[in-house]
Write an enzyme that holds these catalytic residues in place. Structure first.
Site, PDB file in Angstrom:
ATOM      1  CG  HIS A  11       0.161   3.554   5.935  1.00  0.00           C
ATOM      2  ND1 HIS A  11       0.556   2.933   7.088  1.00  0.00           N
ATOM      3  CD2 HIS A  11      -0.150   2.558   5.058  1.00  0.00           C
ATOM      4  CE1 HIS A  11       0.498   1.604   6.914  1.00  0.00           C
ATOM      5  NE2 HIS A  11       0.052   1.357   5.705  1.00  0.00           N
ATOM      6  CB  CYS A  68      -0.928  -0.016   1.201  1.00  0.00           C
ATOM      7  SG  CYS A  68      -0.098  -0.394   2.748  1.00  0.00           S
TER       8      CYS A  68
HETATM    9  P1  NAD Z   1      -5.127 -10.782   6.515  1.00  0.00           P
HETATM   10  O1  NAD Z   1      -4.480 -11.458   7.669  1.00  0.00           O
HETATM   11  O2  NAD Z   1      -6.171  -9.772   6.782  1.00  0.00           O
HETATM   12  O3  NAD Z   1      -5.766 -11.868   5.549  1.00  0.00           O
HETATM   13  C1  NAD Z   1      -5.090 -13.029   5.174  1.00  0.00           C
HETATM   14  C2  NAD Z   1      -6.097 -14.133   4.872  1.00  0.00           C
HETATM   15  O4  NAD Z   1      -5.395 -15.313   4.503  1.00  0.00           O
HETATM   16  C3  NAD Z   1      -6.970 -14.498   6.074  1.00  0.00           C
HETATM   17  O5  NAD Z   1      -8.298 -14.624   5.649  1.00  0.00           O
HETATM   18  C4  NAD Z   1      -6.400 -15.856   6.533  1.00  0.00           C
HETATM   19  O6  NAD Z   1      -7.389 -16.679   7.105  1.00  0.00           O
HETATM   20  C5  NAD Z   1      -5.902 -16.435   5.227  1.00  0.00           C
HETATM   21  N1  NAD Z   1      -4.825 -17.418   5.416  1.00  0.00           N
HETATM   22  C6  NAD Z   1      -3.957 -17.510   6.447  1.00  0.00           C
HETATM   23  N2  NAD Z   1      -3.128 -18.559   6.253  1.00  0.00           N
HETATM   24  C7  NAD Z   1      -3.493 -19.129   5.080  1.00  0.00           C
HETATM   25  C8  NAD Z   1      -3.006 -20.246   4.339  1.00  0.00           C
HETATM   26  N3  NAD Z   1      -1.981 -20.984   4.768  1.00  0.00           N
HETATM   27  N4  NAD Z   1      -3.602 -20.534   3.150  1.00  0.00           N
HETATM   28  C9  NAD Z   1      -4.642 -19.806   2.693  1.00  0.00           C
HETATM   29  N5  NAD Z   1      -5.147 -18.725   3.369  1.00  0.00           N
HETATM   30  C10 NAD Z   1      -4.566 -18.401   4.541  1.00  0.00           C
HETATM   31  O7  NAD Z   1      -3.927 -10.196   5.649  1.00  0.00           O
HETATM   32  P2  NAD Z   1      -3.952  -8.901   4.717  1.00  0.00           P
HETATM   33  O8  NAD Z   1      -3.740  -7.694   5.562  1.00  0.00           O
HETATM   34  O9  NAD Z   1      -5.122  -8.947   3.810  1.00  0.00           O
HETATM   35  O10 NAD Z   1      -2.595  -9.109   3.910  1.00  0.00           O
HETATM   36  C11 NAD Z   1      -2.509  -9.975   2.806  1.00  0.00           C
HETATM   37  C12 NAD Z   1      -1.365  -9.526   1.918  1.00  0.00           C
HETATM   38  O11 NAD Z   1      -1.633  -8.193   1.474  1.00  0.00           O
HETATM   39  C13 NAD Z   1       0.007  -9.479   2.614  1.00  0.00           C
HETATM   40  O12 NAD Z   1       1.004  -9.748   1.644  1.00  0.00           O
HETATM   41  C14 NAD Z   1       0.100  -8.018   3.039  1.00  0.00           C
HETATM   42  O13 NAD Z   1       1.425  -7.585   3.205  1.00  0.00           O
HETATM   43  C15 NAD Z   1      -0.556  -7.337   1.844  1.00  0.00           C
HETATM   44  N6  NAD Z   1      -1.107  -5.991   2.130  1.00  0.00           N
HETATM   45  C16 NAD Z   1      -1.760  -5.730   3.288  1.00  0.00           C
HETATM   46  C17 NAD Z   1      -2.235  -4.443   3.518  1.00  0.00           C
HETATM   47  C18 NAD Z   1      -2.933  -4.070   4.784  1.00  0.00           C
HETATM   48  O14 NAD Z   1      -2.821  -2.929   5.196  1.00  0.00           O
HETATM   49  N7  NAD Z   1      -3.651  -4.955   5.425  1.00  0.00           N
HETATM   50  C19 NAD Z   1      -2.061  -3.449   2.557  1.00  0.00           C
HETATM   51  C20 NAD Z   1      -1.448  -3.774   1.348  1.00  0.00           C
HETATM   52  C21 NAD Z   1      -0.953  -5.053   1.140  1.00  0.00           C
END
Ligand code: NAD
Length: 337
Positions: free
Chosen positions: A219, A140
């Site tokens: 942020h 992000c």
């Molecule tokens: P999150 O924890 O909210 O969601 C992750 C999901 O994956 C959950 O639903 C979880 O149950 C599932 N999960 C966990 N282990 C798993 C497995 N082994 N197999 C399949 N599913 C599984 O995470 P998020 O914040 O959505 O982040 C996901 C990605 O996006 C990461 O790479 C993160 O760095 C990136 N990201 C996050 C944000 C943010 O601010 N949240 C912003 C931009 C990018």
């Protein structure tokens, strides 16, 4: 024929990307994976999404959720996968599943740059992702930096950038992370954001520092940009007003904080109150000689949703970058108000 897209990891980013895919005219959501039964699974069920499990059936079926199959069943059904799992899991899914099964996949910014054939911000380098098997949508923060620095670099040339990231401590739903009463500096120079920007904007010299603060909304970035050509603040503001997925907000309209930006997004009627655009304050942008200063706010939960939709099109050979960006923007009311 609509492209069948599978969504793996239905969390903060995944649930938003799933909704965005479902409303694209040229895409069909083949289904989502759920790892543990929770309220998000209930919402997916109520929205009529097909639910696949990455973690057995028992817990889901006990709670009345019909599971269509396992991870492999979704892979069989989908032409392309968007992987939104926590960092590191995407890379192992790539090695264990997507490569052996020859499935194209889009990854998120928590993964190392090496997971993708290309790191991606649609308005900066869409064409580099054309027909690639693996595309990594950058984080992000990196998305926010790229969206505003790229047009400035193209018009005025950038000698160098210093940016400080003031990062939200956790996402609003997250009860596990902090800080709740401290400012925590990132004791690594540069912070990882600068090198990450250079995976997309390869010729921009950028150095970043970062800290975490007790807020969950957005942020904030403070940027100092040394320009090659002199510029007036009003010209740069006009350039940013014309830049897609960037929004110039004003103290004059009482948008003075991240709290008011998020309220503004809700008032615009956005799903979940998301602010997909990077917000720059008109009154917070100034030029001193060839030095440009500005402040921008990033809604970490939603800015990358747009990039994921465009990355799907680029990876599957949709050639017109501008058209893809417009289709995605229109579907989510971006740049409309
Ligand atoms: P999150 O924890 O909210 O969601 C992750 C999901 O994956 C959950 O639903 C979880 O149950 C599932 N999960 C966990 N282990 C798993 C497995 N082994 N197999 C399949 N599913 C599984 O995470 P998020 O914040 O959505 O982040 C996901 C990605 O996006 C990461 O790479 C993160 O760095 C990136 N990201 C996050 C944000 C943010 O601010 N949240 C912003 C931009 C990018």
């Amino acid at each position: 024929m609509a492209l069948k897209v599978g969504l793996v990891g239905y969390g903060t980013i995944g649930k938003r990307v799933a909704d965005a895919i479902a409303i694209q005219k040229d895409m069909e959501l083949a289904g989502i994976t759920s790892h543990t039964y929770n309220y998000r699974t209930e919402v997916a069920k109520r929205k009529g999404m097909k639910i696949f499990s990455t973690n057995g059936k028992e817990d889901f079926e006990k709670n009345g959720i019909k599971i269509e199959g396992d991870f492999n069943a979704l892979l069989d059904d989908a032409e392309v996968i968007v992987d939104c799992t926590p960092k590191g899991i995407g890379a192992s899914n790539k090695e264990n599943l997507y490569v052996p099964q020859k499935k194209k996949a889009i990854f998120q910014g928590g993964e190392k740059a090496s997971v993708g054939d290309v790191s991606f911000v649609a308005q900066c380098n869409y064409n580099e992702a054309l027909n690639k098997d693996f595309v990594r949508v950058v984080s992000c923060n990196t998305t926010g930096l790229c969206r505003t620095l790229d047009p400035i670099n193209k018009k005025y040339g950038i000698e160098s950038v210093h940016a400080t990231m003031v990062r939200r401590a956790a996402d609003p739903w997250d009860i596990y992370h902090g800080p709740i009463n401290a400012v925590v500096p990132v004791l690594e120079l540069p912070s990882h954001h600068g090198p990450d920007v250079r995976t997309v904007l390869k010729d921009v010299e950028i150095f970043t520092t970062a800290m975490s603060v007790p807020t969950t909304l957005m942020h904030m970035h403070s940027l100092t940009v040394d320009l090659k050509k002199a510029a007036k603040s009003e010209e740069i503001l006009d350039l940013l007003r014309e830049t897609t997925r960037v929004r110039v907000v004003r103290n004059a309209e009482r948008v003075r904080s991240t709290a008011e930006i998020m309220e503004f997004a809700k008032d615009l009627g956005r799903l979940r109150g998301d602010m997909f655009e990077i917000c720059i304050w008109e009154e917070g942008l100034g030029v001193h000689g060839k030095k440009l200063f500005y402040l921008q706010a990033i809604h970490q939960e939603s800015d990358v949703v747009l990039e994921n939709v465009d990355a799907i099109r680029a990876a599957t050979g949709f050639k017109d970058a501008q058209k893809s960006i417009e289709m995605t923007n229109d579907s989510l009311m971006v740049n409309r108000f």
